[in-house]
Design a protein around this motif. Sequence first.
Motif, PDB file in Angstrom:
ATOM      1  N   GLY A   5     -87.391 -18.726   7.918  1.00  0.00           N
ATOM      2  CA  GLY A   5     -87.113 -19.714   6.882  1.00  0.00           C
ATOM      3  C   GLY A   5     -87.539 -19.263   5.499  1.00  0.00           C
ATOM      4  O   GLY A   5     -87.695 -18.078   5.218  1.00  0.00           O
ATOM      5  N   TYR A   6     -87.733 -20.247   4.587  1.00  0.00           N
ATOM      6  CA  TYR A   6     -88.197 -19.924   3.240  1.00  0.00           C
ATOM      7  C   TYR A   6     -89.621 -19.389   3.327  1.00  0.00           C
ATOM      8  O   TYR A   6     -90.464 -19.946   4.035  1.00  0.00           O
ATOM      9  N   PRO A  31     -79.716 -23.466   8.816  1.00  0.00           N
ATOM     10  CA  PRO A  31     -81.174 -23.345   8.774  1.00  0.00           C
ATOM     11  C   PRO A  31     -81.545 -21.978   8.205  1.00  0.00           C
ATOM     12  O   PRO A  31     -80.897 -20.968   8.500  1.00  0.00           O
ATOM     13  N   GLU A  32     -82.582 -21.959   7.387  1.00  0.00           N
ATOM     14  CA  GLU A  32     -82.925 -20.711   6.707  1.00  0.00           C
ATOM     15  C   GLU A  32     -83.329 -19.608   7.684  1.00  0.00           C
ATOM     16  O   GLU A  32     -83.165 -18.422   7.408  1.00  0.00           O
ATOM     17  N   ARG A  33     -83.823 -19.973   8.868  1.00  0.00           N
ATOM     18  CA  ARG A  33     -84.175 -18.943   9.858  1.00  0.00           C
ATOM     19  C   ARG A  33     -82.943 -18.170  10.302  1.00  0.00           C
ATOM     20  O   ARG A  33     -83.024 -16.976  10.603  1.00  0.00           O
ATOM     21  N   ASP A  64     -87.279 -25.589   7.362  1.00  0.00           N
ATOM     22  CA  ASP A  64     -87.116 -24.373   6.569  1.00  0.00           C
ATOM     23  C   ASP A  64     -88.417 -23.833   6.001  1.00  0.00           C
ATOM     24  O   ASP A  64     -88.476 -22.668   5.599  1.00  0.00           O
ATOM     25  N   THR A  65     -89.468 -24.647   5.908  1.00  0.00           N
ATOM     26  CA  THR A  65     -90.792 -24.132   5.551  1.00  0.00           C
ATOM     27  C   THR A  65     -91.758 -24.231   6.719  1.00  0.00           C
ATOM     28  O   THR A  65     -92.914 -23.822   6.603  1.00  0.00           O
ATOM     29  N   ASP A  66     -91.295 -24.780   7.843  1.00  0.00           N
ATOM     30  CA  ASP A  66     -92.092 -24.896   9.073  1.00  0.00           C
ATOM     31  C   ASP A  66     -93.320 -25.785   8.891  1.00  0.00           C
ATOM     32  O   ASP A  66     -94.387 -25.519   9.438  1.00  0.00           O
ATOM     33  N   GLY A  90     -85.293 -22.079  -2.668  1.00  0.00           N
ATOM     34  CA  GLY A  90     -85.648 -22.980  -1.584  1.00  0.00           C
ATOM     35  C   GLY A  90     -87.067 -23.500  -1.645  1.00  0.00           C
ATOM     36  O   GLY A  90     -87.397 -24.476  -0.972  1.00  0.00           O
ATOM     37  N   ASN A 121     -84.513 -17.457  -1.502  1.00  0.00           N
ATOM     38  CA  ASN A 121     -85.844 -17.846  -1.051  1.00  0.00           C
ATOM     39  C   ASN A 121     -86.607 -18.525  -2.189  1.00  0.00           C
ATOM     40  O   ASN A 121     -87.283 -19.536  -1.971  1.00  0.00           O
ATOM     41  N   ASP A 123     -90.104 -30.358   7.880  1.00  0.00           N
ATOM     42  CA  ASP A 123     -89.174 -29.507   7.139  1.00  0.00           C
ATOM     43  C   ASP A 123     -89.034 -28.182   7.876  1.00  0.00           C
ATOM     44  O   ASP A 123     -89.909 -27.315   7.763  1.00  0.00           O
ATOM     45  N   ARG A 152     -80.314 -17.648   8.329  1.00  0.00           N
ATOM     46  CA  ARG A 152     -79.984 -16.780   7.205  1.00  0.00           C
ATOM     47  C   ARG A 152     -80.864 -15.538   7.213  1.00  0.00           C
ATOM     48  O   ARG A 152     -80.404 -14.427   6.942  1.00  0.00           O
TER      49      ARG A 152
END
Length: 478
Positions: free
Chosen positions: A215-216, A404-406, A155-157, A354, A351, A153, A408
């Motif tokens: 990310g989140y 991708p959240e990064r 977005d949470t790495d 997510g 955040n 995932d 954002r």
Amino acid sequence: MRPLPTLLTLALAAAFGGFAATAIREGLQTPAQASPAAAALPLPIAGALPASVGGQPVPSLAPMLQRVTPAVVSVHTKQTVRIRNPFANDPFFRRMFPNIPQERINESLGSGVIIDAKNGYVLTNHHVIEGADEVSVTLADGRTIKADFVGSDPDTDIALMRVPAQNLSAISLADSDALRVGDFVVAVGNPFGIGQTVTSGIVSAVGRSGLRGLGYQNFIQTDASINPGNSGGALVNLNGELIGINTASFNPQGSMAGNIGLGFAIPANLARNIKDQLIANNGVVRRGSLGLESQDVTPQLAAGLKLGEPRGALVSRVFAGSAAAAAGLKPGDVILTANGQRVDGRDALRNFEGLQAIGSKIALEVLRDGQPLQLSASLREQAKAVAGADLDARLGGATFAELPERLRQSGFSGVVVESVARGSRAEKNDLRKDDVIVAATSGQFDDLPGFRASFTRAPAQLVLRIVRGNRRGDLQMQ
């Protein structure tokens, strides 16, 4: 007699926990300087810690680490990268130099944690294995084994692998929600490729967010040293339980500049949730969503909304059939808290969303027309992608996905082009994979639901404003 207080010596440092070279090329050497001897001085007596002080044994982390370190592994990745050689496709040079290299192998190193010895599950960071063609792990006993990819995932790495091996040791996961600032923690990993290393510190903060490009976020912050190669390693409590996955640290001088005591780890509870989803959903994570667009509350808006301070997420649009619509949220509402967590702005609300699973019950504290209101929402699934042909025929052949959240966190909003079919109308219109769509003549949007909703009425002329690499431009869709 009162027992003497015990002092634990803590290492204060942190650095970016990413990929690392597999060896340190050279060390520092300080030549000994001779000085003239005056009078012979008595040699100091070598000191050693006593076994006990005041009848109390001197504390040591060694017994706990004997249980923990066998479960922390080194993660090796290999990736084939095509070399951009201007002579590689020239027929003359190909005849003269038939062995011109066109590919190279990049090798990188990180860390991982065995969390299930029976099934061989290993947690690590997504950025440790991202783009890898081959991943292997080296166990504490020296065995190197090829790992099977389960899912990840970005977005949470978090990434999950499986190691087909016997006689593995695992770490049990603690309840990271019980962590308090000041709790002692220990980080274990393979920094700089020099071998398994242990550092210690305290929890500096919990629930940390707002870091650009990561990310989140719901990070544990620690002053335990997290260096290049520590990514994916274990952050444990003094009982030897996993409380976090080391992921990053902050240094304004860059990842190799040294430790300044700002390390970050993904909480064990979040890692457990992502791991369970990756196993249950064939390697992917399904997220819940409120289904709304919001904006930050400026000082001017705060005055008009009768807010004591400029904070909260101002709802600007509620999508039909969404969780927000079912909960009764309306444009103009200001969301102040979600499940008791303070919401300072649009990014904080996004955040929070997510990090929630589908079906999560969310209690919202809302301000409407200056009056407080309590609403309850049940999050619904967040669409991951949409086909361009479903929006407008001029986008046929393209697929659009959430950013991708990064990106954002780095200040972007919009959608990303996930794929473009060869020979399609979108390709003929010069749309390319990984283009970021930040605006369009179809209407305003911040994310994928907003992009989809902007096509309720097809515009007579469809122009997309895109970011491609470091360039911006407009594309007219024919």
